[in-house]
Scaffold this motif. Structure first.
Motif, PDB file in Angstrom:
ATOM      1  N   LEU A 129      -4.669   8.728  -4.576  1.00 51.47           N
ATOM      2  CA  LEU A 129      -3.838   9.583  -3.825  1.00 51.47           C
ATOM      3  C   LEU A 129      -3.875   9.356  -2.452  1.00 51.47           C
ATOM      4  CD1 LEU A 129      -1.922  12.075  -3.738  1.00 51.47           C
ATOM      5  CD2 LEU A 129      -4.214  13.689  -3.476  1.00 51.47           C
ATOM      6  N   VAL A 130      -2.712   8.896  -1.765  1.00 46.00           N
ATOM      7  CA  VAL A 130      -2.937   8.628  -0.451  1.00 46.00           C
ATOM      8  C   VAL A 130      -2.040   9.779   0.515  1.00 46.00           C
ATOM      9  CG1 VAL A 130      -2.230   6.600   1.203  1.00 46.00           C
ATOM     10  CG2 VAL A 130      -2.822   6.233  -1.334  1.00 46.00           C
ATOM     11  N   LEU A 131      -2.710  10.132   1.520  1.00 47.43           N
ATOM     12  CA  LEU A 131      -2.051  10.951   2.171  1.00 47.43           C
ATOM     13  C   LEU A 131      -1.882  10.484   3.646  1.00 47.43           C
ATOM     14  CD1 LEU A 131      -4.515  14.096   1.632  1.00 47.43           C
ATOM     15  CD2 LEU A 131      -2.311  13.351   0.496  1.00 47.43           C
ATOM     16  N   GLN A 132      -0.405  10.423   3.880  1.00 50.91           N
ATOM     17  CA  GLN A 132       0.037   9.845   5.061  1.00 50.91           C
ATOM     18  C   GLN A 132       1.067  10.517   5.935  1.00 50.91           C
ATOM     19  OE1 GLN A 132       0.649   5.438   5.079  1.00 50.91           O
ATOM     20  NE2 GLN A 132       2.539   5.672   5.367  1.00 50.91           N
ATOM     21  N   GLY A 133       0.659  10.618   7.350  1.00 47.88           N
ATOM     22  CA  GLY A 133       1.583  11.413   8.235  1.00 47.88           C
ATOM     23  C   GLY A 133       3.001  10.732   8.597  1.00 47.88           C
ATOM     24  N   PRO A 134       3.696  11.522   9.548  1.00 47.46           N
ATOM     25  CA  PRO A 134       5.143  10.915   9.760  1.00 47.46           C
ATOM     26  C   PRO A 134       4.914   9.553  10.651  1.00 47.46           C
ATOM     27  CG  PRO A 134       4.733  13.217  10.424  1.00 47.46           C
ATOM     28  CD  PRO A 134       3.425  12.759  10.023  1.00 47.46           C
ATOM     29  N   GLN A 135       3.730   9.140  11.153  1.00 49.26           N
ATOM     30  CA  GLN A 135       3.833   7.780  12.090  1.00 49.26           C
ATOM     31  C   GLN A 135       3.076   6.814  11.312  1.00 49.26           C
ATOM     32  OE1 GLN A 135       2.658  10.943  13.832  1.00 49.26           O
ATOM     33  NE2 GLN A 135       4.883  10.793  14.514  1.00 49.26           N
ATOM     34  N   THR A 147       2.862   3.628   8.560  1.00 51.68           N
ATOM     35  CA  THR A 147       4.023   2.782   8.462  1.00 51.68           C
ATOM     36  C   THR A 147       3.797   2.136   7.046  1.00 51.68           C
ATOM     37  OG1 THR A 147       2.338   1.008   9.520  1.00 51.68           O
ATOM     38  CG2 THR A 147       3.891   2.335  10.862  1.00 51.68           C
ATOM     39  N   GLU A 148       4.618   1.075   6.704  1.00 49.15           N
ATOM     40  CA  GLU A 148       4.519   0.356   5.502  1.00 49.15           C
ATOM     41  C   GLU A 148       3.139  -0.680   5.556  1.00 49.15           C
ATOM     42  OE1 GLU A 148       7.060  -3.378   4.146  1.00 49.15           O
ATOM     43  OE2 GLU A 148       7.988  -1.287   3.489  1.00 49.15           O
ATOM     44  N   ALA A 149       2.991  -0.881   6.761  1.00 47.15           N
ATOM     45  CA  ALA A 149       1.876  -1.994   7.047  1.00 47.15           C
ATOM     46  C   ALA A 149       0.275  -1.173   6.642  1.00 47.15           C
ATOM     47  CB  ALA A 149       1.975  -2.507   8.527  1.00 47.15           C
ATOM     48  N   ASP A 150       0.354   0.098   6.988  1.00 45.29           N
ATOM     49  CA  ASP A 150      -0.809   0.848   6.698  1.00 45.29           C
ATOM     50  C   ASP A 150      -1.070   0.901   5.288  1.00 45.29           C
ATOM     51  OD1 ASP A 150      -0.994   1.494   9.141  1.00 45.29           O
ATOM     52  OD2 ASP A 150      -0.028   3.364   9.275  1.00 45.29           O
ATOM     53  N   LYS A 155      11.570   6.390   0.479  1.00 43.77           N
ATOM     54  CA  LYS A 155      12.414   5.443  -0.110  1.00 43.77           C
ATOM     55  C   LYS A 155      11.630   4.158   0.316  1.00 43.77           C
ATOM     56  CE  LYS A 155      16.733   8.243   0.034  1.00 43.77           C
ATOM     57  NZ  LYS A 155      17.895   8.173   0.641  1.00 43.77           N
ATOM     58  N   GLN A 156      11.474   3.979   1.657  1.00 49.68           N
ATOM     59  CA  GLN A 156      10.873   2.680   1.831  1.00 49.68           C
ATOM     60  C   GLN A 156       9.561   2.324   1.231  1.00 49.68           C
ATOM     61  OE1 GLN A 156      10.428   3.127   6.185  1.00 49.68           O
ATOM     62  NE2 GLN A 156      12.496   2.874   6.547  1.00 49.68           N
ATOM     63  N   THR A 157       8.955   3.342   0.921  1.00 48.74           N
ATOM     64  CA  THR A 157       7.454   2.971   0.257  1.00 48.74           C
ATOM     65  C   THR A 157       7.554   2.742  -1.190  1.00 48.74           C
ATOM     66  OG1 THR A 157       6.206   4.774   1.837  1.00 48.74           O
ATOM     67  CG2 THR A 157       5.431   4.234  -0.544  1.00 48.74           C
ATOM     68  N   ASN A 158       8.719   3.473  -2.037  1.00 47.57           N
ATOM     69  CA  ASN A 158       9.070   2.848  -3.146  1.00 47.57           C
ATOM     70  C   ASN A 158       9.540   1.385  -3.258  1.00 47.57           C
ATOM     71  OD1 ASN A 158       8.336   5.418  -4.508  1.00 47.57           O
ATOM     72  ND2 ASN A 158      10.069   6.382  -4.022  1.00 47.57           N
ATOM     73  N   HIS A 159      10.246   1.180  -2.298  1.00 42.39           N
ATOM     74  CA  HIS A 159      10.647  -0.280  -2.299  1.00 42.39           C
ATOM     75  C   HIS A 159       9.417  -1.267  -2.213  1.00 42.39           C
ATOM     76  CE1 HIS A 159      13.387  -3.749  -1.532  1.00 42.39           C
ATOM     77  NE2 HIS A 159      12.622  -3.840  -0.197  1.00 42.39           N
ATOM     78  N   PHE A 160       8.578  -0.717  -1.241  1.00 42.20           N
ATOM     79  CA  PHE A 160       7.527  -1.566  -0.871  1.00 42.20           C
ATOM     80  C   PHE A 160       6.720  -1.675  -2.212  1.00 42.20           C
ATOM     81  CE2 PHE A 160       2.880  -1.603   0.062  1.00 42.20           C
ATOM     82  CZ  PHE A 160       2.541  -2.702   0.721  1.00 42.20           C
ATOM     83  N   PHE A 161       6.383  -0.671  -3.061  1.00 36.32           N
ATOM     84  CA  PHE A 161       5.689  -0.936  -4.172  1.00 36.32           C
ATOM     85  C   PHE A 161       6.610  -1.871  -5.310  1.00 36.32           C
ATOM     86  CE2 PHE A 161       4.309   3.603  -3.938  1.00 36.32           C
ATOM     87  CZ  PHE A 161       3.132   3.325  -3.376  1.00 36.32           C
ATOM     88  N   GLU A 162       7.800  -1.738  -5.254  1.00 34.39           N
ATOM     89  CA  GLU A 162       8.612  -2.809  -6.021  1.00 34.39           C
ATOM     90  C   GLU A 162       8.387  -4.133  -5.499  1.00 34.39           C
ATOM     91  OE1 GLU A 162      12.772  -1.447  -6.279  1.00 34.39           O
ATOM     92  OE2 GLU A 162      12.226   0.336  -7.026  1.00 34.39           O
TER      93      GLU A 162
END
Length: 284
Positions: A7-13, A15-18, A79-86
């Motif tokens: 489980l990863v908890l990430q705030g509004p700032q 990024t994908e690089a994180d 949406k960006q994170t789901n694309h990153f996983f793909e």
């Protein structure tokens, strides 16, 4: 341990690089990443006018617009994170939580109950109330352990050298049990006791030896070290000695005293939560 859910908890700032180091871990361990993009919102500044029971409550349009804008931004990150996983070819999904900091502990707890380990990304420290309520939700309302300051080490979920700050408390034992997959995979495990009382009714005749035997049966390469804090605040002493032996991750129990006592008077857990210099795994 393979096939864990992280489980990863990430705030509004955030990024994908994180998320890159987590993608590496997921590939290596065939793990599943469950990312929650957290959006702490300000309390509703509601205004009442007119006499009750015929009065009315008005919520400022600015607050509504800011909340809706935050929700849209977080949904775009989802949406960006789901694309990153793909793109990275890893198993995972992303979700959004956009709510008041005071309710985050209750909202995150059901997710934490069904994960193997949780990670709070560094950017959430910008939201102090949200950060602490997320931490309390994982530690007090779920059985999971949680990693803080993950970016202080290259592979916080695949550490080469783990430093266990050990005492005979239940939180310390829970932390070791929850961290066991990482301990088994590590090249070196250091069990450290501080100011131990050497008798059977306290820390044992040889503090740390019983834990070392148990971990050795699991195949861990274990060293036991006994330290005297020498008047140094315990959290600082733990960090200094962990750094001194070259550890990547500190494992320790959280809140041996009550939350209220630690919040008011301070304590080792509070010191380790507030610090930003060392990656630490906590469990309660």
């Amino acid at each position: 341990m393979r096939k864990q859910t992280i489980l990863v908890l990430q705030g509004p700032q955030g990024t994908e690089a994180d998320l890159s180091y987590l993608a590496d871990t997921a590939r290596a361990q065939d793990a599943h990443l469950s990312v929650l993009h957290i959006g702490p919102t300000e309390p509703i500044p509601a205004y009442a006018y007119g006499g009750m029971p015929y009065g009315a409550v008005e919520i400022p349009h600015k607050w509504v617009e800011e909340r809706e804008s935050l929700a849209r931004d977080l949904d775009e990150k989802r949406k960006q994170t789901n694309h990153f996983f793909e793109k990275e070819g890893v198993s995972g999904e992303a979700g959004v939580i956009c709510t008041f900091p005071a309710s985050l502990d209750d909202v995150v707890a059901p997710r934490a109950m069904l994960c193997d380990v949780a990670v709070i990304q560094d950017d959430l420290r910008s939201y102090d109330d949200a950060f602490r309520n997320l931490l309390y939700g994982v530690l007090f309302k779920s059985p999971a352990g949680i990693v803080l300051n993950p970016h202080r080490t290259e592979k916080p979920l695949q550490p080469a050298h783990v430093f266990i700050a050990w005492n005979t408390s239940k939180p310390a034992a829970r932390a070791v049990r929850e961290a066991l997959p990482m301990l088994v995979a590590a090249k070196q495990v250091t069990i450290a006791t501080f100011d131990a009382v050497k008798n059977e009714t306290a820390d044992g005749e040889e503090p740390g030896a019983d834990l070392a035997r148990w971990l050795s049966h699991h195949g861990c390469n274990v060293t036991v070290r006994q330290y005297d804090s020498a008047g140094v605040e315990l959290g600082k002493a733990i960090r200094e000695h962990a750094s001194g032996v070259g550890a990547d991750l500190i494992v320790m129990g959280a809140y041996g005293h009550t939350r209220v006592r630690e919040a008011v008077f301070g304590g080792t857990t509070r010191s380790m939560v507030d610090q930003k210099d060392a990656a630490v795994f906590l469990a309660h």
